[in-house]
Design an enzyme around this catalytic site. Structure first.
Site, PDB file in Angstrom:
ATOM      1  N   CYS A 139       0.835  -1.186   0.000  1.00 23.36           N
ATOM      2  CA  CYS A 139       0.000   0.000   0.000  1.00 23.36           C
ATOM      3  C   CYS A 139       0.874   1.240   0.000  1.00 23.36           C
ATOM      4  O   CYS A 139       2.103   1.164  -0.045  1.00 23.36           O
ATOM      5  CB  CYS A 139      -0.904   0.023   1.240  1.00 23.36           C
ATOM      6  SG  CYS A 139      -1.906  -1.471   1.432  1.00 23.36           S
TER       7      CYS A 139
ATOM      8  N   ARG B 210      -4.756   1.357  -0.887  1.00 30.03           N
ATOM      9  CA  ARG B 210      -4.619  -0.077  -0.645  1.00 30.03           C
ATOM     10  C   ARG B 210      -4.447  -0.904  -1.910  1.00 30.03           C
ATOM     11  O   ARG B 210      -5.179  -0.734  -2.886  1.00 30.03           O
ATOM     12  CB  ARG B 210      -5.835  -0.606   0.126  1.00 30.03           C
ATOM     13  CG  ARG B 210      -5.646  -2.059   0.567  1.00 30.03           C
ATOM     14  CD  ARG B 210      -6.858  -2.636   1.250  1.00 30.03           C
ATOM     15  NE  ARG B 210      -6.557  -3.990   1.741  1.00 30.03           N
ATOM     16  CZ  ARG B 210      -7.451  -4.938   1.916  1.00 30.03           C
ATOM     17  NH1 ARG B 210      -8.729  -4.695   1.672  1.00 30.03           N
ATOM     18  NH2 ARG B 210      -7.090  -6.137   2.369  1.00 30.03           N
TER      19      ARG B 210
ATOM     20  N   VAL C  85      -4.063  -7.743  -0.785  1.00 29.98           N
ATOM     21  CA  VAL C  85      -3.308  -8.976  -0.975  1.00 29.98           C
ATOM     22  C   VAL C  85      -3.768 -10.069  -0.014  1.00 29.98           C
ATOM     23  O   VAL C  85      -3.903 -11.227  -0.394  1.00 29.98           O
ATOM     24  CB  VAL C  85      -1.789  -8.702  -0.795  1.00 29.98           C
ATOM     25  CG1 VAL C  85      -0.993 -10.003  -0.791  1.00 29.98           C
ATOM     26  CG2 VAL C  85      -1.290  -7.780  -1.901  1.00 29.98           C
TER      27      VAL C  85
ATOM     28  N   GLY D 186       2.869  -3.040   3.495  1.00 34.18           N
ATOM     29  CA  GLY D 186       3.782  -4.170   3.523  1.00 34.18           C
ATOM     30  C   GLY D 186       3.117  -5.473   3.881  1.00 34.18           C
ATOM     31  O   GLY D 186       1.894  -5.622   3.784  1.00 34.18           O
TER      32      GLY D 186
ATOM     33  N   SER E  89      11.113 -12.195  -5.821  1.00 33.22           N
ATOM     34  CA  SER E  89      12.307 -11.803  -6.561  1.00 33.22           C
ATOM     35  C   SER E  89      13.569 -12.264  -5.847  1.00 33.22           C
ATOM     36  O   SER E  89      13.628 -12.318  -4.614  1.00 33.22           O
ATOM     37  CB  SER E  89      12.340 -10.269  -6.709  1.00 33.22           C
ATOM     38  OG  SER E  89      13.609  -9.811  -7.126  1.00 33.22           O
ATOM     39  N   GLY E  90      14.615 -12.542  -6.622  1.00 33.84           N
ATOM     40  CA  GLY E  90      15.901 -12.947  -6.071  1.00 33.84           C
ATOM     41  C   GLY E  90      16.804 -11.795  -5.680  1.00 33.84           C
ATOM     42  O   GLY E  90      17.999 -12.004  -5.418  1.00 33.84           O
TER      43      GLY E  90
END
Length: 611
Positions: A2, A50, A53, A78, A375-376
């Protein structure tokens, strides 16, 4: 994920400032495309955008708990990956929950533990709580600095926001960039806490900022500490594998479609294999970026030995992922509107050229199918993956390693900048001062010899400076299109453990990232497990270089443009006339920086206060 913002004022009635709060909140619409909410009291006003998730219905914000002593209201950005365990613990202690969201867990955790809640959280987060019981604002940021958060002191309180543009939307703030702001833009020192706009500061990672009528106070609740590492090779490899398995399991939790970013390297391949194992029969979606004609026409250079695509496809086939290549053409990559969108998202002209634009376009395409991506990012900083980390001259250099090696845009000779400005800013002195200050933070064990200590410094600098730059880049490019990117390698438990493993363990097989390779090689194709580090791809198409020159020529026609306070006009004239097919890397990077600075000035209209 958010976007949050707010205003605390102890001398005025903020119930009359709804329009200003709305304007601040609206600047972050891209970070939260699913819903918007505001909350206003006499001395506090909070705004929230917002991206839903977890608990798509119940996680609306701002979120308030009413108590007999006063309301406690939260705006949160987060994910808290251990929220299920925390909710169970809080339930046993008497808390009752109305939703299944991690947001409510954070809010009720604060009610039970106060700001000490931060010590219990595992995740990526930046949030603010207005506690009417004590008339105070509490802002908390995650340990690694994955999620951004800024604040600006006013005479009677603060303004804050996930991005600086939210703060700039308040008429109390002047759009001034002073000498130190310019030094941060141009030096690539990445000083913790610094922002580019005058008087705006970042809430530093792992920090609690408390604001009340007495002023602003900061407290660090976690730091990267030096500790003895007594585990042998097998135990260390096993612990890394155990941690990664737990981290990926936690970070796959979402009530929306998930995917993996796949680059064909050890880092993303490891995460993809672990995700595929945890999802069982469900095929994990993977996405990769590629450029039209790149695989056929690839030419090795000093940064990249091989194209990514064959290795990407090897991983996808090996784990059985549902893979998609996002293939970009040079015309789209060079589109000025794409550069503008990236500069608006990043807010600062500290970019990586076409690597920023391709990332933005990749995320735009992914967002059509997924809302969350793993993600790496950050494995190289933690495990020692960069080639320059293994070069003796750079290991010994008294300068930030990413500057010493001239990797990417981090050229130390200030290509294209106005020489008078460089002299006035004293960039080399600034970099040296920031470097020495950073090194002074590193604790040395009695058992560390000079080389071990030097490599401890190397990792520490990357984790506490360079990594934060990359995390901010990924956050801004992803949130600009409403995509949440999670970074498993930034789990603080993994960072703590690997940071303290001696360099001999990090390179026990004679290669970079030995601990990660040892933990993951059985899950990956051999070609990927042993593939050398290859940076994020960059286009080699000559059309892109020609277009940079064309846009540079257009900029030269704007003779009174403020960018020429920063850029050397003569250098730009010469750069636009060179043979584009033989353009060297520093010239291209200088053109990228010049165009970025010009677009940034056009968008944000900064008032420059030069020394």
């Amino acid at each position: 994920m958010c976007g949050i913002t707010g205003w605390v004022s102890f001398d005025r009635d903020l119930t009359h400032e709804q329009k200003v709060l709305d304007a601040m909140t609206e600047t972050m619409a891209c970070r939260g495309p699913d819903a918007c909410g505001t909350w206003v009291d006499r001395h506090a006003a909070l705004g929230h955008r917002r991206l839903a998730v977890i608990d798509l219905v119940g996680g609306a914000q701002p979120m308030t708990v009413h108590t007999e002593q006063g309301d406690v209201t939260l705006v949160y950005s987060g994910e808290t990956y251990n929220f299920v365990e925390l909710r169970d613990e809080l339930t046993r202690q008497g808390e009752r929950f109305a939703t299944s969201s991690d947001t409510e867990v954070v809010l009720r955790g604060y009610l039970r533990w106060g700001a000490a809640l931060a010590d219990r959280l595992n995740g990526m987060y930046a949030f603010a709580i207005w506690d009417a019981r004590d008339q105070k604002l509490v802002m908390i940021r995650d340990r690694m600095g994955i999620k951004p958060l800024y604040y600006y002191r006013t005479p009677d309180g603060v303004l804050f926001g996930s991005e600086q543009k939210a703060i700039l939307a308040n008429p109390l703030v002047k759009r001034v960039v002073d000498a130190d702001g310019l030094r941060e833009v141009l030096s690539y020192a990445f000083t913790p806490g610094h922002a580019i706009w005058a008087d705006i500061r970042q809430v530093e990672p792992a920090t609690v900022v408390t604001v009340d009528v007495a002023g602003v106070r900061e407290r660090t609740y976690w730091r990267l500490e030096t500790r003895p590492h007594t585990d042998d090779v097998d135990t260390s490899v096993g612990r890394v594998r155990e941690l990664l398995d737990d981290i990926v399991r936690r970070q796959l939790v979402a009530d929306v479609p998930r995917c993996l970013l796949l680059s064909g390297g050890l880092d993303s391949g490891t995460l993809t294999a672990l995700a595929a194992a945890h999802l069982g029969g469900e095929r994990v979606p993977t996405f990769a970026v590629d450029f039209m004609g790149q695989a056929e026409n690839f030419k090795p250079d000093d940064l990249r030995d091989t194209p990514d695509t064959p290795f990407i496809h090897a991983v996808a086939e090996h784990v059985g992922s549902e893979h998609t290549d996002i293939v970009l053409d040079p015309k789209t990559l060079a589109d000025p509107d794409v550069r503008k969108a990236a500069l608006i998202a990043r807010e600062v002209p500290v970019g990586a050229g076409d690597m920023d634009f391709s990332l933005y376009l990749l995320f735009t395409a992914i967002r059509e199918k997924s809302t969350v991506a793993l993600s790496g990012e950050s494995a190289d900083e933690i495990f020692g993956g960069y080639k320059h980390m293994h070069v003796p001259e750079i290991q010994r250099a008294r300068v930030f390693p990413w500057i010493a090696v001239n990797v990417g845009p981090f050229d130390k000779d200030a290509t294209g900048l106005n020489p008078q400005l460089v002299s006035q800013l004293k960039l080399e002195e600034y970099r040296l001062d920031r470097y020495d200050s950073a090194v002074g933070e590193v604790e040395r064990l009695d058992s560390d010899d000079d080389f071990e200590y030097r490599m401890r410094v190397m990792i520490y600098l990357h984790v506490t400076r360079f990594m934060r730059y990359l995390l901010d880049r990924k956050d801004r490019m992803s949130m600009a299109v409403g995509l949440e990117v999670r970074v498993p390698f930034c789990d603080h438990r993994l960072v703590e453990y690997v940071y303290n493993a001696p360099w001999s363990l990090k390179t026990y097989d004679g290669r970079e990232k030995s601990l990660l390779r040892g933990a993951a090689k059985e899950m990956l194709p051999e070609s990927v497990a042993w593939r050398p580090k290859s940076p994020y791809p960059s286009t080699q198409d000559p059309y892109y270089s020609r277009e940079l020159q064309h846009q540079g020529k257009e900029l030269l026609t704007r003779r009174n443009h403020e960018v020429f306070e920063l850029v050397d006009r003569g250098w730009l004239e010469a750069a636009t006339e060179r043979d584009s097919s033989a353009m060297d890397r520093l010239t291209r990077l200088g053109l990228e920086r010049t165009l970025d600075l010009a677009v940034w000035m056009d968008v944000y209209h900064p008032e420059l206060k030069l020394p």
